[in-house]
Design an enzyme around this catalytic site. Structure first.
Site, mmCIF file in Angstrom:
data_model
loop_
_atom_site.group_PDB
_atom_site.id
_atom_site.type_symbol
_atom_site.label_atom_id
_atom_site.label_comp_id
_atom_site.label_asym_id
_atom_site.label_seq_id
_atom_site.Cartn_x
_atom_site.Cartn_y
_atom_site.Cartn_z
ATOM 1 N N ASP A 92 10.641 -8.573 5.304
ATOM 2 C CA ASP A 92 12.098 -8.533 5.374
ATOM 3 C C ASP A 92 12.636 -7.706 6.529
ATOM 4 O OD1 ASP A 92 12.655 -10.103 3.146
ATOM 5 O OD2 ASP A 92 12.047 -8.455 1.859
ATOM 6 N N HIS A 147 5.238 -2.061 0.562
ATOM 7 C CA HIS A 147 4.968 -3.273 -0.210
ATOM 8 C C HIS A 147 3.991 -2.925 -1.318
ATOM 9 C CE1 HIS A 147 3.820 -7.405 -1.129
ATOM 10 N NE2 HIS A 147 4.933 -7.752 -0.522
HETATM 11 N N1 ACO Z 1 10.830 4.414 2.142
HETATM 12 C C1 ACO Z 1 10.402 5.656 1.822
HETATM 13 N N2 ACO Z 1 9.422 5.916 0.931
HETATM 14 C C2 ACO Z 1 8.845 4.867 0.336
HETATM 15 C C3 ACO Z 1 9.215 3.545 0.623
HETATM 16 C C4 ACO Z 1 10.255 3.329 1.558
HETATM 17 N N3 ACO Z 1 10.667 2.100 1.868
HETATM 18 N N4 ACO Z 1 8.473 2.700 -0.115
HETATM 19 C C5 ACO Z 1 7.649 3.457 -0.838
HETATM 20 N N5 ACO Z 1 7.866 4.778 -0.575
HETATM 21 C C6 ACO Z 1 7.115 5.926 -1.119
HETATM 22 C C7 ACO Z 1 7.518 6.229 -2.553
HETATM 23 O O1 ACO Z 1 8.567 7.147 -2.625
HETATM 24 C C8 ACO Z 1 6.232 6.743 -3.125
HETATM 25 O O2 ACO Z 1 6.070 8.065 -2.678
HETATM 26 P P1 ACO Z 1 5.296 9.154 -3.617
HETATM 27 O O3 ACO Z 1 3.898 8.643 -3.738
HETATM 28 O O4 ACO Z 1 5.411 10.437 -2.864
HETATM 29 O O5 ACO Z 1 6.046 9.178 -4.933
HETATM 30 C C9 ACO Z 1 5.157 5.929 -2.425
HETATM 31 O O6 ACO Z 1 5.740 5.522 -1.157
HETATM 32 C C10 ACO Z 1 4.750 4.670 -3.194
HETATM 33 O O7 ACO Z 1 5.916 3.930 -3.500
HETATM 34 P P2 ACO Z 1 6.123 3.089 -4.821
HETATM 35 O O8 ACO Z 1 7.581 2.875 -5.068
HETATM 36 O O9 ACO Z 1 5.315 3.685 -5.934
HETATM 37 O O10 ACO Z 1 5.434 1.724 -4.399
HETATM 38 P P3 ACO Z 1 5.635 0.353 -5.116
HETATM 39 O O11 ACO Z 1 4.433 -0.444 -4.806
HETATM 40 O O12 ACO Z 1 6.020 0.514 -6.535
HETATM 41 O O13 ACO Z 1 6.931 -0.245 -4.369
HETATM 42 C C11 ACO Z 1 8.356 -1.388 -2.890
HETATM 43 C C12 ACO Z 1 6.902 -1.196 -3.385
HETATM 44 C C13 ACO Z 1 9.297 -1.650 -4.090
HETATM 45 C C14 ACO Z 1 8.406 -2.618 -1.987
HETATM 46 C C15 ACO Z 1 8.795 -0.113 -2.124
HETATM 47 O O14 ACO Z 1 7.930 0.102 -1.036
HETATM 48 C C16 ACO Z 1 10.255 -0.184 -1.672
HETATM 49 O O15 ACO Z 1 11.157 0.152 -2.443
HETATM 50 N N6 ACO Z 1 10.489 -0.644 -0.380
HETATM 51 C C17 ACO Z 1 11.841 -0.827 0.096
HETATM 52 C C18 ACO Z 1 12.409 -2.143 -0.429
HETATM 53 C C19 ACO Z 1 11.785 -3.363 0.252
HETATM 54 O O16 ACO Z 1 11.656 -3.414 1.465
HETATM 55 N N7 ACO Z 1 11.428 -4.364 -0.579
HETATM 56 C C20 ACO Z 1 10.877 -5.642 -0.088
HETATM 57 C C21 ACO Z 1 9.450 -5.825 -0.502
HETATM 58 S S1 ACO Z 1 8.811 -7.295 0.191
HETATM 59 C C22 ACO Z 1 9.346 -8.500 -0.801
HETATM 60 O O17 ACO Z 1 9.688 -8.369 -1.966
HETATM 61 C C23 ACO Z 1 9.413 -9.808 -0.208
#
Ligand code: ACO
Length: 461
Positions: free
Chosen positions: A395, A338
């Protein structure tokens, strides 16, 4: 009706300064001024106001930065940018705290129903029983949609995604209810608020009925908000439909935990669209479109689809955890991570508990719930997820409950939109009420071509 009137959206003639000279806490969007921050640009020093919110969140006010220095800030994805002050929801992603209007989500989920929480978010206070009664009656009064709107559903392809249908029909409310579009008239705004809250379950359930080729079921005003939605989703004209009170309770809890989450993508969209004085129906329709994406409200659908895939692939959880860790795989654990929570999402905890209870009560064994629990266990013990503070989000388990109720996967984001509606409305009203409100218009850093000579088409290669 007894409900207090919504704050007028008419703006005061003289706008209050964005930052008070002496520390004051104002109701809407109140901040305390806490000295200054110093910024050095090419050897020249500037002072910018430092603000602190009621929960000690601190911010540098850069609203005058460009006028003072000629420089703007750049923050793609608004990772570090406060777009507004707000008095609606407080969340502390590090500590896993979520409160609406000061009340912890755990308390509201236990003691209130969704209609009461909607009132709290929109009116800013918990209702008295008279206020709740008349608010509830108002919502029952508006549940039907204009009969001509029902014919819209005949025009959508049967395989249309229900979020596409929802966004379109909500946008079309402004064509049918033109008597409540004036954003400067608090009474018209209030009527639009009641219409939206009352009609969204009807519009949502009709989207589902259309997709399965069943007759649209009229709302029943003797039922509660969630009971009415369930009967519109599942009843058919040819037989009696029994509403399971545990399903209605679980749905109520899910709507409450989704009701607001401060400046997320869809809420910011509602505020941004509304800042142009677009009417409430148009602004909410835009919010629904923003919510649809799989990185936001579409994640509950993506999460269940991922769990189903893992089950179908033999249930090897570790294989998928390993895949999510490989950057070039393009695979992420949906329902994990998140932007704001760097701790267990408090909403996920509440949903998991309800999920457990509901599955036990209906004595249904759902392999995707087992896989979800295993996945959580493996991921939370894995260094990659620990280091990045990736926890299950709202979710992750919600889809399992929806499945247990018989709600199809494509409807999951629609349910999210129903839950988020009072939050969107509260933010739209708060935005209009702010004395410093302006149209939202971010800046950019241009990186394209410099001035070029125009070439006639005959000379271009
Ligand atoms: N699985 C694996 N790795 C992940 C995940 C995941 N679900 N989420 C983040 N990471 C990793 C990224 O690859 C990144 O790694 P790095 O630092 O080595 O490059 C690090 O964790 C940070 O991730 P970001 O994408 O920079 O974090 P951001 O805050 O931009 O994204 C997000 C948050 C979009 C929710 C992300 O965690 C994601 O894509 N999750 C899966 C989709 C999801 O469940 N979305 C629902 C969110 S809740 C809502 O909207 C109600």
């Amino acid at each position: 009706m007894n409900a207090p009137s919504l704050p007028s959206v008419a703006r005061p003639v003289a706008a209050a300064p964005a930052v008070a000279a002496t520390p004051v806490a104002t109701g809407f969007g109140g901040t305390l001024s806490e000295g200054v921050a110093k910024l050095d640009i090419n050897g020249k020093s500037y002072e910018l106001p430092l603000l602190v919110g009621t929960e000690n969140e601190r911010a540098v006010d850069i609203s005058k930065l460009r006028a003072m220095t000629g420089v703007v800030t750049l923050d793609e994805g608004y990772v570090n940018t406060g777009s507004t002050t707000s008095a609606i929801t407080f969340l502390d992603g590090e500590k896993g705290i979520l409160r609406y209007r000061g009340y912890p989500i755990e308390v509201l989920a236990e003691k209130c129903d969704f209609v009461e929480v909607s009132y709290l978010l929109i009116y800013g206070k918990l209702p008295t029983s008279d206020e709740l009664n008349s608010f509830g009656k108002m919502l029952s009064h508006h549940t039907m949609i204009h009969e001509d709107m029902r014919s819209f559903y005949g025009g959508f392809p049967r395989d249309a995604h229900p979020m596409a249908t929802l966004g379109s029909v909500v946008g079309a409310l402004s064509t049918f209810y033109q008597d409540s579009l004036d954003v400067r008239d608090p009474r018209q705004v209030e009527v639009s608020v009641h219409r939206l809250l009352a009609k969204l379950p009807t519009i949502a359930a009709y989207s589902h009925k259309k997709s399965i080729g069943q007759p649209l079921i009229y709302p029943r005003n003797d039922l509660s908000y969630c009971e009415n939605f369930l009967q519109m989703m599942f009843a058919v004209p040819c037989e009696e439909y029994h509403i399971d009170p545990d399903f209605a309770d679980a749905l109520d809890m899910l709507l409450i935990v989704h009701a607001d989450h401060e400046q997320n993508c869809s809420t910011s969209t509602v505020r941004m669209v509304g800042s142009s004085d677009a009417n409430l129906f148009a602004s909410i329709s835009a919010g629904i479109c923003a919510l649809w994406g799989p990185l936001h409200g579409g994640a509950n659908q993506a999460s269940v689809e991922m769990l189903e895939k893992i089950v179908a692939d033999g249930g090897n959880v570790k294989k998928y955890v390993d895949l999510a860790k490989k950057k070039d795989s393009g695979f992420r654990l949906m329902g994990f991570g998140h932007r704001v929570y760097k701790n267990y999402d408090p909403r996920a905890r509440l949903i998991k508990a309800t999920c457990d209870k509901l599955l036990a009560k209906i004595a249904r064994h759902d392999p995707i719930f087992d896989i979800a629990q295993q996945l959580e266990e493996v991921a939370l013990a894995d260094e990659y997820f620990i280091e990045r503070k990736l926890y299950p989000n709202v979710d992750f388990y919600s889809g399992v409950i929806y499945r247990a109720m018989g709600i199809p996967v494509q409807m999951f984001p629609v349910l999210f939109a129903m839950g988020r509606l009072p939050g969107w409305i509260a933010h739209w009203i708060e935005m209009h009420h702010s004395p410093s409100q302006k149209i939202c218009r971010p800046r950019q850093i241009y990186t394209g071509e410099r001035l070029r000579d125009f070439e006639p088409i005959s000379k271009r290669v």
